[in-house]
Write an enzyme that holds these catalytic residues in place. Structure first.
Site, short mmCIF file in Angstrom:
data_model
loop_
_atom_site.label_atom_id
_atom_site.label_comp_id
_atom_site.label_asym_id
_atom_site.label_seq_id
_atom_site.Cartn_x
_atom_site.Cartn_y
_atom_site.Cartn_z
N ASP A 19 0.83 -1.21 0.00
CA ASP A 19 0.00 0.00 0.00
C ASP A 19 0.87 1.26 0.00
OD1 ASP A 19 -2.38 1.34 -0.06
OD2 ASP A 19 -2.67 1.32 2.11
N ASN A 67 -10.56 -2.88 -6.40
CA ASN A 67 -9.75 -1.92 -7.17
C ASN A 67 -10.35 -1.55 -8.53
OD1 ASN A 67 -6.52 -3.07 -5.92
ND2 ASN A 67 -7.77 -1.35 -5.24
C1 FPP Z 1 -1.84 0.10 -3.35
O1 FPP Z 1 -1.41 1.46 -3.26
C2 FPP Z 1 -1.33 -0.53 -4.56
C3 FPP Z 1 -2.10 -1.03 -5.58
C4 FPP Z 1 -3.57 -0.97 -5.59
C5 FPP Z 1 -1.47 -1.63 -6.78
C6 FPP Z 1 -0.25 -2.46 -6.52
C7 FPP Z 1 0.43 -2.71 -7.81
C8 FPP Z 1 1.75 -2.84 -7.98
C9 FPP Z 1 2.73 -2.84 -6.85
C10 FPP Z 1 2.38 -2.99 -9.33
C11 FPP Z 1 1.57 -3.81 -10.31
C12 FPP Z 1 2.08 -5.15 -10.44
C13 FPP Z 1 1.40 -6.15 -11.06
C14 FPP Z 1 2.06 -7.46 -11.25
C15 FPP Z 1 0.00 -5.98 -11.54
P1 FPP Z 1 -2.49 2.59 -3.45
O2 FPP Z 1 -2.64 2.85 -4.91
O3 FPP Z 1 -3.76 2.20 -2.76
O4 FPP Z 1 -1.78 3.80 -2.75
P2 FPP Z 1 -2.43 4.83 -1.73
O5 FPP Z 1 -2.77 4.05 -0.49
O6 FPP Z 1 -1.30 5.80 -1.51
O7 FPP Z 1 -3.62 5.45 -2.40
#
Ligand code: FPP
Length: 234
Positions: A19, A67
């Protein structure tokens, strides 16, 4: 690389809720997708670190069933990264002797992604160094509901047992996570490994996912190593 001079207990299975990608990007005045791109780099590195530390299973929560509700551009960007990962990164993993598996409801993805997933799993199925489990379109509640529906479809007799439900989960052969790490400062499970995480130890850190590296993983393992797990017993 030995942790705590080689005396640390190494968790066999570590799960990670990655996250904080968007906040990492925002802090730098970058678009959300730049945060996810940096997150993908962190993911690659952490697989190497976990492998070096002797972790046998590493599961990563990359895309939840919730998501899809994000801005369509961001979802599209994440699908682009998923494609890129399948195209460019699987070879490298394979060379390191890693097995890769994807866990979640794959039918929601486009055909080329499903095909890429199938090929990656097939190519690495005989590898044994570390098993990397990428959770995509995964939701813990959905997983349990799917298991119950499979039991009903097979006309399982009541009473339904824990073993019966477990046998119908998405990856029943993977041992339950010993340690679940969540980056980004939030203190919740967000639908990750709801069944499997019943007795997991949790480790939370304020570091945003793109900042999480070998040193932080080492700290999390040290913290795990100091805990006494009792599984509800005295
Ligand atoms: C959470 O941070 C992260 C995600 C929803 C996506 C995670 C994806 C990757 C690490 C890379 C993609 C890799 C593949 C293999 C598909 P957030 O976006 O919720 O961040 P925030 O909490 O700051 O809003």
């Amino acid at each position: 690389m030995p942790i705590d001079g080689g005396s640390a207990k190494i968790p066999a299975h570590i799960g990670i809720i990655m996250d904080g990608n968007r906040r990492w990007a925002k802090k730098r005045g970058l678009p959300a997708i730049a945060g996810h791109r940096a997150g993908m780099k962190a993911l690659e590195k952490i697989i190497d670190n976990a492998n070096e530390f002797g972790v046998k299973y590493l599961s990563l929560y990359a895309f939840s069933t919730e998501n899809w509700k994000r801005n369509p551009l961001e979802v599209e960007g994440l699908m682009g990264l998923f494609r890129l990962y399948l195209k460019d990164k699987v070879e490298r993993l394979c060379a390191r002797g890693a097995r890769i598996r994807f866990v979640g409801k794959m039918d929601a993805f486009d055909g080329d992604i499903r095909e890429g997933v199938r090929e990656a799993e097939e190519k690495t199925v005989r590898n044994g160094a570390i098993e990397v489990i990428i959770c995509v379109n995964y939701g813990g509640r959905q997983e349990i509901v799917d298991a119950v529906n499979r039991l009903i479809a097979e006309r399982m007799e009541s009473p339904v047992t824990e073993d019966a439900v477990r046998s119908k989960l998405y990856a029943p052969d993977i041992p339950d996570p010993d340690l679940i790490i969540r980056t980004g400062g939030e203190l919740r499970m967000s639908n990750f490994w709801l069944w499997e995480g019943a007795y997991s130890e949790y480790y939370f850190t304020d570091a945003y996912w793109p900042e999480f590296g070998g040193k932080e993983l080492q700290l999390a393992i040290s913290s795990f190593s100091e805990r006494e797990r009792r599984y509800g017993a005295t």
